[in-house]
Scaffold this active site. Structure first.
Site, PDB file in Angstrom:
ATOM      1  N   SER A   1      -0.692  15.486   1.073  1.00  0.00           N
ATOM      2  CA  SER A   1      -1.514  14.987   2.302  1.00  0.00           C
ATOM      3  C   SER A   1      -3.055  14.348   2.058  1.00  0.00           C
ATOM      4  CB  SER A   1      -1.598  15.396   3.025  1.00  0.00           C
ATOM      5  OG  SER A   1      -1.154  15.673   4.554  1.00  0.00           O
TER       6      SER A   1
ATOM      7  N   HIS B   1       1.091  10.482   4.662  1.00  0.00           N
ATOM      8  CA  HIS B   1       2.707  10.709   3.487  1.00  0.00           C
ATOM      9  C   HIS B   1       3.530   9.173   4.219  1.00  0.00           C
ATOM     10  CE1 HIS B   1       2.784  15.072   2.362  1.00  0.00           C
ATOM     11  NE2 HIS B   1       2.006  15.431   4.008  1.00  0.00           N
TER      12      HIS B   1
ATOM     13  N   HIS C   1       9.135  18.185   4.593  1.00  0.00           N
ATOM     14  CA  HIS C   1       7.958  19.308   4.998  1.00  0.00           C
ATOM     15  C   HIS C   1       9.600  19.439   5.401  1.00  0.00           C
ATOM     16  CE1 HIS C   1       4.674  16.718   4.269  1.00  0.00           C
ATOM     17  NE2 HIS C   1       4.284  18.155   3.733  1.00  0.00           N
TER      18      HIS C   1
ATOM     19  N   TYR D   1       8.887  21.683   8.322  1.00  0.00           N
ATOM     20  CA  TYR D   1       8.593  21.431   9.774  1.00  0.00           C
ATOM     21  C   TYR D   1       9.162  19.802  10.631  1.00  0.00           C
ATOM     22  CZ  TYR D   1       4.265  19.077   8.267  1.00  0.00           C
ATOM     23  OH  TYR D   1       3.250  18.026   8.030  1.00  0.00           O
ATOM     24  N   GLU D   2       9.638  19.229   9.739  1.00  0.00           N
ATOM     25  CA  GLU D   2      10.402  18.178  10.104  1.00  0.00           C
ATOM     26  C   GLU D   2      11.606  18.069   9.791  1.00  0.00           C
ATOM     27  OE1 GLU D   2       8.293  14.504   7.151  1.00  0.00           O
ATOM     28  OE2 GLU D   2       8.039  16.336   6.041  1.00  0.00           O
TER      29      GLU D   2
ATOM     30  N   ALA E   1      -2.272  19.705   0.748  1.00  0.00           N
ATOM     31  CA  ALA E   1      -3.967  19.780   1.047  1.00  0.00           C
ATOM     32  C   ALA E   1      -3.669  21.371   1.804  1.00  0.00           C
ATOM     33  CB  ALA E   1      -4.259  18.733   1.755  1.00  0.00           C
TER      34      ALA E   1
ATOM     35  N   MET F   1       2.096  24.153   4.362  1.00  0.00           N
ATOM     36  CA  MET F   1       3.489  23.859   4.594  1.00  0.00           C
ATOM     37  C   MET F   1       3.681  23.443   3.837  1.00  0.00           C
ATOM     38  SD  MET F   1       2.112  22.779   8.391  1.00  0.00           S
ATOM     39  CE  MET F   1       0.273  23.337   8.720  1.00  0.00           C
ATOM     40  N   SER F   2       3.453  23.576   2.669  1.00  0.00           N
ATOM     41  CA  SER F   2       4.665  23.183   1.605  1.00  0.00           C
ATOM     42  C   SER F   2       4.240  23.348   0.067  1.00  0.00           C
ATOM     43  CB  SER F   2       3.892  21.695   1.402  1.00  0.00           C
ATOM     44  OG  SER F   2       2.612  21.815   0.829  1.00  0.00           O
TER      45      SER F   2
ATOM     46  N   ASN G   1      -9.876  22.217   4.793  1.00  0.00           N
ATOM     47  CA  ASN G   1     -10.607  22.951   5.291  1.00  0.00           C
ATOM     48  C   ASN G   1     -10.945  24.495   5.395  1.00  0.00           C
ATOM     49  OD1 ASN G   1      -7.638  22.623   6.099  1.00  0.00           O
ATOM     50  ND2 ASN G   1      -8.270  24.406   7.383  1.00  0.00           N
TER      51      ASN G   1
ATOM     52  N   HIS H   1      -5.493  17.128  11.621  1.00  0.00           N
ATOM     53  CA  HIS H   1      -5.010  16.506  10.745  1.00  0.00           C
ATOM     54  C   HIS H   1      -6.275  15.119   9.779  1.00  0.00           C
ATOM     55  CE1 HIS H   1      -1.568  15.237   7.267  1.00  0.00           C
ATOM     56  NE2 HIS H   1      -1.437  14.163   7.855  1.00  0.00           N
TER      57      HIS H   1
HETATM   58  N1  HPA Z   1      -2.956  25.528   7.718  1.00  0.00           N
HETATM   59  C1  HPA Z   1      -2.003  24.818   7.156  1.00  0.00           C
HETATM   60  N2  HPA Z   1      -1.303  24.008   6.726  1.00  0.00           N
HETATM   61  C2  HPA Z   1      -3.068  23.458   6.334  1.00  0.00           C
HETATM   62  C3  HPA Z   1      -3.953  23.557   6.500  1.00  0.00           C
HETATM   63  C4  HPA Z   1      -4.528  24.818   7.656  1.00  0.00           C
HETATM   64  O1  HPA Z   1      -5.804  25.161   6.957  1.00  0.00           O
HETATM   65  N3  HPA Z   1      -4.493  22.568   6.381  1.00  0.00           N
HETATM   66  C5  HPA Z   1      -4.224  21.942   5.792  1.00  0.00           C
HETATM   67  N4  HPA Z   1      -2.509  21.640   5.332  1.00  0.00           N
END
Ligand code: HPA
Length: 271
Positions: free
Chosen positions: A34, A65, A87, A89-90, A117, A211-212, A235, A246
């Site tokens: 990301s 993406h 991903h 989740y997709e 990310a 998540m990847s 973050n 996001h």
């Molecule tokens: N959690 C999960 N996936 C992420 C995060 C997070 O805090 N930040 C960027 N991708």
């Protein structure tokens, strides 16, 4: 450990299109998480192909993406940057999630850089830091249709002592680019974590959550590739934070463009 043959065959046509369009002399492949693809120097982009044009590649559905393969030339070295990944989740299947790694292998790259990310769980790591992934925790509860490897193959896929990753760390130190190291936990998402989940992830030893990447690492190990993998900590997944957006993730990625660009260029130039 071998990836099932049918998954390799599935992405052969796409690899032939890539070689036809970009040539066969591609040294490095970069899977950009990301906001990360946007950090590259657009003057060095020589050609682009939408994933739509690459047979059997799924469509990306997440903002940040974009879904294209970019031919990037730096000091006469050709690299491919995959802007956009797939991903869990997709609703993607395991071979689709790993398709960019398989494609990289098929086009014969020498080095693979897997980026993402991620949320930071370690209080000693800050937003905007780079964290090399030294080990992972896989929470992607694969379904039976996610069987990716040859039957009867249950070998653990530990991240090995990786020469490429060690070389790049030395280069970063030489260039005074700081980095962290840690354990990445992959969760299914798509929601960011609750406070209780963050507490749990910290307790079990994760330094970052995303998540990847973990399936892609497994594919790279199985395909015997020379790879490295790092997270941009976009973050801080603190228990007190109510929500992560996001757009916050993309914004932090923007602030780290210069550093990410330098690291990617160091990876490309290293041989
Ligand atoms: N959690 C999960 N996936 C992420 C995060 C997070 O805090 N930040 C960027 N991708």
């Amino acid at each position: 450990m071998k990836i099932r043959k049918e998954f390799i065959e599935k992405y052969k046509p796409a690899s032939e299109i890539l070689i036809k369009e970009f040539g066969s002399n591609i040294n490095t492949a970069i899977i950009a998480g990301s906001g990360i693809a946007e950090s590259i120097d657009t003057n060095k982009i020589v050609a682009e192909i939408d994933y739509d044009e690459l047979s059997n590649l799924p469509k990306t559905s997440v903002s940040g993406h974009s879904g294209k393969a970019v031919l990037y030339t730096l000091d006469n070295i050709n690299s491919i940057i995959f802007s956009g990944r797939f991903h869990y989740y997709e609703g993607r299947s395991i071979d689709e999630i790993c398709s960019l790694v398989i494609l990289s292998k098929l086009i014969g790259v020498e080095k693979l850089v897997i980026t993402n990310a991620a949320g930071s769980l370690n209080p000693q790591h800050k937003t905007g830091d780079i964290m090399f992934i030294e080990d992972y925790i896989d929470f992607l509860f694969y379904k039976s249709n996610h069987i990716f490897f040859d039957e009867n193959d249950f070998l653990v896929q530990n991240i090995k002592n990786n020469e490429f990753q060690s070389n790049i760390k030395l280069e970063l130190t030489k260039n005074q680019i700081p980095y962290k190291e840690g354990v990445y936990a992959a969760v299914t998402g798509p929601n960011y974590e609750t406070r209780a989940e963050i507490r749990m992830l910290r307790k079990i030893g994760a330094d970052a959550v995303g998540m990847s990447t973990v399936p892609e690492i497994k594919a790279a190990i199985s395909l015997n590739m020379n790879y490295l993998t790092f997270s941009l900590l976009t973050n801080s997944a603190k228990e007190v934070i109510q929500s992560v957006s996001h757009s916050e993730v993309i914004e932090t990625a923007k602030n780290s463009f210069e550093k990410i660009r330098s690291i990617i260029e160091i990876c490309i130039k290293n041989n």
